[in-house]
Design a protein around this motif. Structure first.
Motif, PDB file in Angstrom:
ATOM      1  N   ALA A 125     -72.001  43.197  87.770  1.00 24.73           N
ATOM      2  CA  ALA A 125     -72.398  43.724  86.463  1.00 24.73           C
ATOM      3  C   ALA A 125     -71.310  44.605  85.846  1.00 24.73           C
ATOM      4  O   ALA A 125     -70.990  44.459  84.658  1.00 24.73           O
ATOM      5  N   LEU A 126     -70.731  45.497  86.625  1.00 23.64           N
ATOM      6  CA  LEU A 126     -69.681  46.364  86.086  1.00 23.64           C
ATOM      7  C   LEU A 126     -68.445  45.571  85.701  1.00 23.64           C
ATOM      8  O   LEU A 126     -67.761  45.899  84.730  1.00 23.64           O
ATOM      9  N   ILE A 127     -68.176  44.503  86.447  1.00 24.17           N
ATOM     10  CA  ILE A 127     -67.049  43.638  86.100  1.00 24.17           C
ATOM     11  C   ILE A 127     -67.348  42.930  84.773  1.00 24.17           C
ATOM     12  O   ILE A 127     -66.460  42.765  83.935  1.00 24.17           O
ATOM     13  N   GLY A 128     -68.601  42.535  84.565  1.00 27.21           N
ATOM     14  CA  GLY A 128     -68.991  41.925  83.298  1.00 27.21           C
ATOM     15  C   GLY A 128     -68.756  42.873  82.130  1.00 27.21           C
ATOM     16  O   GLY A 128     -68.291  42.457  81.060  1.00 27.21           O
ATOM     17  N   ILE A 129     -69.062  44.145  82.336  1.00 29.19           N
ATOM     18  CA  ILE A 129     -68.809  45.149  81.291  1.00 29.19           C
ATOM     19  C   ILE A 129     -67.305  45.274  81.048  1.00 29.19           C
ATOM     20  O   ILE A 129     -66.855  45.371  79.896  1.00 29.19           O
ATOM     21  N   GLU A 130     -66.535  45.243  82.125  1.00 27.88           N
ATOM     22  CA  GLU A 130     -65.076  45.295  82.021  1.00 27.88           C
ATOM     23  C   GLU A 130     -64.549  44.126  81.186  1.00 27.88           C
ATOM     24  O   GLU A 130     -63.651  44.295  80.354  1.00 27.88           O
ATOM     25  N   VAL A 131     -65.091  42.942  81.410  1.00 26.65           N
ATOM     26  CA  VAL A 131     -64.680  41.751  80.655  1.00 26.65           C
ATOM     27  C   VAL A 131     -64.954  41.960  79.167  1.00 26.65           C
ATOM     28  O   VAL A 131     -64.101  41.682  78.324  1.00 26.65           O
ATOM     29  N   SER A 132     -66.140  42.472  78.847  1.00 23.42           N
ATOM     30  CA  SER A 132     -66.464  42.735  77.440  1.00 23.42           C
ATOM     31  C   SER A 132     -65.496  43.753  76.846  1.00 23.42           C
ATOM     32  O   SER A 132     -65.007  43.567  75.725  1.00 23.42           O
ATOM     33  N   ASN A 133     -65.215  44.810  77.588  1.00 22.68           N
ATOM     34  CA  ASN A 133     -64.290  45.836  77.091  1.00 22.68           C
ATOM     35  C   ASN A 133     -62.892  45.276  76.879  1.00 22.68           C
ATOM     36  O   ASN A 133     -62.240  45.594  75.879  1.00 22.68           O
ATOM     37  N   GLU A 134     -62.425  44.439  77.800  1.00 19.87           N
ATOM     38  CA  GLU A 134     -61.092  43.841  77.632  1.00 19.87           C
ATOM     39  C   GLU A 134     -61.062  42.853  76.470  1.00 19.87           C
ATOM     40  O   GLU A 134     -60.061  42.740  75.772  1.00 19.87           O
ATOM     41  N   PRO A 138     -58.422  44.912  71.620  1.00 20.62           N
ATOM     42  CA  PRO A 138     -57.567  45.051  70.438  1.00 20.62           C
ATOM     43  C   PRO A 138     -58.218  45.818  69.283  1.00 20.62           C
ATOM     44  O   PRO A 138     -57.544  46.150  68.302  1.00 20.62           O
ATOM     45  N   LEU A 139     -59.512  46.107  69.386  1.00 20.03           N
ATOM     46  CA  LEU A 139     -60.244  46.753  68.299  1.00 20.03           C
ATOM     47  C   LEU A 139     -60.406  48.248  68.548  1.00 20.03           C
ATOM     48  O   LEU A 139     -60.487  48.693  69.692  1.00 20.03           O
ATOM     49  N   THR A 140     -60.521  48.999  67.466  1.00 19.96           N
ATOM     50  CA  THR A 140     -60.865  50.409  67.576  1.00 19.96           C
ATOM     51  C   THR A 140     -62.353  50.513  67.923  1.00 19.96           C
ATOM     52  O   THR A 140     -63.096  49.521  67.796  1.00 19.96           O
ATOM     53  N   GLN A 141     -62.806  51.685  68.334  1.00 20.99           N
ATOM     54  CA  GLN A 141     -64.223  51.877  68.638  1.00 20.99           C
ATOM     55  C   GLN A 141     -65.090  51.547  67.423  1.00 20.99           C
ATOM     56  O   GLN A 141     -66.135  50.918  67.549  1.00 20.99           O
ATOM     57  N   SER A 142     -64.659  51.954  66.268  1.00 20.22           N
ATOM     58  CA  SER A 142     -65.413  51.679  65.042  1.00 20.22           C
ATOM     59  C   SER A 142     -65.471  50.177  64.766  1.00 20.22           C
ATOM     60  O   SER A 142     -66.515  49.643  64.399  1.00 20.22           O
ATOM     61  N   GLU A 143     -64.353  49.491  64.951  1.00 21.03           N
ATOM     62  CA  GLU A 143     -64.322  48.041  64.747  1.00 21.03           C
ATOM     63  C   GLU A 143     -65.220  47.333  65.764  1.00 21.03           C
ATOM     64  O   GLU A 143     -65.895  46.368  65.424  1.00 21.03           O
ATOM     65  N   ARG A 144     -65.247  47.813  66.998  1.00 21.20           N
ATOM     66  CA  ARG A 144     -66.112  47.225  68.025  1.00 21.20           C
ATOM     67  C   ARG A 144     -67.571  47.329  67.598  1.00 21.20           C
ATOM     68  O   ARG A 144     -68.311  46.346  67.674  1.00 21.20           O
ATOM     69  N   ARG A 145     -67.976  48.525  67.199  1.00 18.90           N
ATOM     70  CA  ARG A 145     -69.367  48.714  66.758  1.00 18.90           C
ATOM     71  C   ARG A 145     -69.691  47.812  65.579  1.00 18.90           C
ATOM     72  O   ARG A 145     -70.748  47.184  65.538  1.00 18.90           O
TER      73      ARG A 145
END
Length: 155
Positions: A125-134, A138-145
């Protein structure tokens, strides 16, 4: 070469996108597919348990729903009936899910994670979160949201 030799068909000239207005690099389907490909490559590199992103998504949904009909499971992860059956069959063959007849409707098959499935999902599960984050790196936090909000809106 004889006069009767076949001529190779001529390649049509490249079209100027301004002529028809369709620029591939600006099409949502193309861009979503490219983004998904990036995510799938990262998933394959990081999640080393032999699961596909779709199988992982099904397992994630089962952690949220518990025991659920195969039909409902497919709907909640956006899969058609045939794809859901294939994913369920493959996960079942690996001992990661269990199936049982619904006691209220014997025609309905209920799906849940097996103990091995729970463990495998929890390990990754944590690796899955890592994949999403990677994927979103390239996006800023605001762009991600904003991206996630927009994607949820168009589904």
């Amino acid at each position: 070469m004889s006069d009767h030799a076949e001529k190779e068909p001529e390649t049509p000239p490249a079209a100027d996108p301004r002529a028809h207005g369709y620029v591939l690099d600006e099409q949502i389907g193309y861009l979503l597919r490219k983004a998904y490909q990036r995510n799938a490559v990262l998933f394959g590199e990081k999640v080393q348990c032999g699961l596909t992103p779709t199988q992982f998504a099904v397992m994630a949904r089962l952690t949220e729903l518990g025991s659920v009909s195969q039909n409902q499971l497919g709907r909640t992860v956006g899969l058609d009936v045939a794809t859901t059956k294939g994913v369920v069959d493959r996960l079942h063959a690996r001992g990661l899910i269990e199936t049982a007849r619904d006691p209220n409707d014997r025609r309905r098959q209920m799906i849940s994670l097996s103990e091995a499935g729970w463990h495998l999902f929890e390990e990754n599960a944590l690796i899955g979160i890592e994949v999403s984050n990677e994927t979103l790196a390239p996006l800023t936090q605001s762009e991600r949201r904003s991206l996630l909000k927009i994607l949820k809106k168009i589904q």
